[in-house]
Scaffold this active site. Structure first.
Site, mmCIF file in Angstrom:
data_model
loop_
_atom_site.group_PDB
_atom_site.id
_atom_site.type_symbol
_atom_site.label_atom_id
_atom_site.label_comp_id
_atom_site.label_asym_id
_atom_site.label_seq_id
_atom_site.Cartn_x
_atom_site.Cartn_y
_atom_site.Cartn_z
ATOM 1 N N ARG A 114 -4.124 9.506 -33.269
ATOM 2 C CA ARG A 114 -4.150 9.272 -34.645
ATOM 3 C C ARG A 114 -4.579 10.537 -35.300
ATOM 4 N NH1 ARG A 114 -1.056 6.450 -36.992
ATOM 5 N NH2 ARG A 114 -0.722 8.582 -38.124
ATOM 6 N N LYS A 168 -6.699 24.345 -54.190
ATOM 7 C CA LYS A 168 -6.483 22.986 -54.423
ATOM 8 C C LYS A 168 -6.076 22.080 -52.946
ATOM 9 C CE LYS A 168 -5.185 23.220 -59.201
ATOM 10 N NZ LYS A 168 -4.271 23.331 -60.320
ATOM 11 N N LYS A 228 -11.323 33.432 -64.754
ATOM 12 C CA LYS A 228 -10.693 32.599 -65.594
ATOM 13 C C LYS A 228 -11.098 32.159 -66.884
ATOM 14 C CE LYS A 228 -8.580 29.998 -61.834
ATOM 15 N NZ LYS A 228 -7.792 29.014 -61.357
ATOM 16 N N GLU A 232 -7.111 35.908 -65.603
ATOM 17 C CA GLU A 232 -6.337 34.816 -66.202
ATOM 18 C C GLU A 232 -6.331 35.174 -67.636
ATOM 19 O OE1 GLU A 232 -6.210 30.284 -65.487
ATOM 20 O OE2 GLU A 232 -7.541 30.724 -67.064
ATOM 21 N N ASP A 253 -1.196 32.223 -67.600
ATOM 22 C CA ASP A 253 -1.380 30.667 -67.224
ATOM 23 C C ASP A 253 -0.688 29.924 -68.310
ATOM 24 O OD1 ASP A 253 -2.517 28.573 -65.925
ATOM 25 O OD2 ASP A 253 -4.049 28.260 -67.416
#
Length: 306
Positions: free
Chosen positions: A118, A153, A185, A220, A241
């Site tokens: 598994r 992510k 950012k 950004e 962005d």
């Protein structure tokens, strides 16, 4: 310990990207955590049903086409349970495969093979899914100068495997962690300038002055008006962005080669080709890792009682 893994040559791959091996210690750490979760006190089903001396030969078989990733992980999972097992990689990482194709083989103690099954499947199914999806994105931007990259992510604890899978699919990696590069950012900029956009260039230049020459500096922006003030600070990459394609074209023209241009946001299989044609250098795609469907791989097994 007996593992046979073919050398990965460029001619074996759907892409010419070189695939450095996964760090063995990192793979072992991931697998040890996985087995501690899945079989904390052993596999009582296999131990109860199967004689200790029973041996098995099993093949990792594709139920659908794709691009393979995870041969080292499959091998390490099997060898952790049976160090004497013979594991062979039949399809190289980064190579395309058809439905029904055998990707790996293992011969060893049946209990060990079934205990490892598994975990080995979970990881190779996910890694191959990421490689397969990445290849779909990469194919859509062939002929442009853009490269497709992943993001942070990723599944917590599995980033090193998922990033490797992206490379198997012909993609590239963004910064690996928060420790690897400066990427300012919108929220960083809001705190840095106190909301006063007239301070943007000076504030970023002060940051630039603190950084070693080896540290990459990316910022950004979410509006074309920010491009010149950010570039004036001497950044290495500017991220546009959630820009429209028309705005990306204008942004690329404004940057005019003074920094790399990354496009981010609203990137999917329907939009990436148009984004690439705007002239950007990098297209980051969170979907490469955060929303893949596990590829259908199975373990076909033959048990020999002795």
């Amino acid at each position: 310990m007996n593992a046979v893994v073919p050398a990965v040559e460029a001619t074996d791959l759907h892409t010419t990207a070189w695939l450095p091996p996964l760090p063995g210690n990192a793979v072992a750490e991931i697998l040890l955590r996985a087995f501690a979760e899945d079989a904390p006190y052993g596999d009582i089903t296999s131990a109860t049903l199967l004689p200790a001396e029973a041996r098995a030969t099993a093949w990792l078989v594709a139920r659908e086409p794709g691009i393979f990733s995870g041969g080292e992980v499959f091998t390490a999972a099997m060898l952790l349970q049976d160090p004497g097992a013979h594991v062979e990689q039949l399809t190289a990482d980064g190579a395309r495969f058809a439905a029904g194709e055998r990707l790996m083989s293992v011969t060893g103690l049946a209990r060990a093979v079934l205990t490892a099954e598994r975990i080995a499947l979970n990881l190779t199914q996910r890694m191959s899914a990421i490689a397969t999806q990445t290849a779909q994105y990469a194919a859509l931007i062939e002929g442009t100068k853009a490269r497709v990259t992943d993001t942070r992510k990723t599944t917590p604890g599995l980033r090193i495997l998922e990033r490797y899978a992206v490379r198997c699919g012909g993609g590239h990696n963004h910064r690996f962690s928060l420790s690897d590069a400066v990427l300012a950012k919108d929220n960083h900029l809001a705190v840095l300038t106190g909301g006063d956009t007239t301070k943007l260039t000076a504030a970023l230049a002060a940051v630039r002055a603190q950084l070693p020459h080896t540290v990459h500096f990316e910022v950004e922006v979410d509006a074309l008006e920010q491009v010149e003030p950010v570039l004036a600070a001497g950044v290495d990459t500017i991220m546009l962005d959630n820009f429209s394609n028309a705005e990306l074209v204008e942004g690329v023209a404004l940057v005019a080669g003074r920094a790399l241009v990354e496009a981010s946001g609203n990137v999917n299989l329907s939009t990436i080709a148009g984004i690439a044609r705007t002239g950007v250098d990098i297209i980051s795609v969170g979907a490469l890792t955060h929303s893949v469907r596990a590829l259908d791989l199975g373990l076909d097994i033959a048990v020999e009682l002795q």
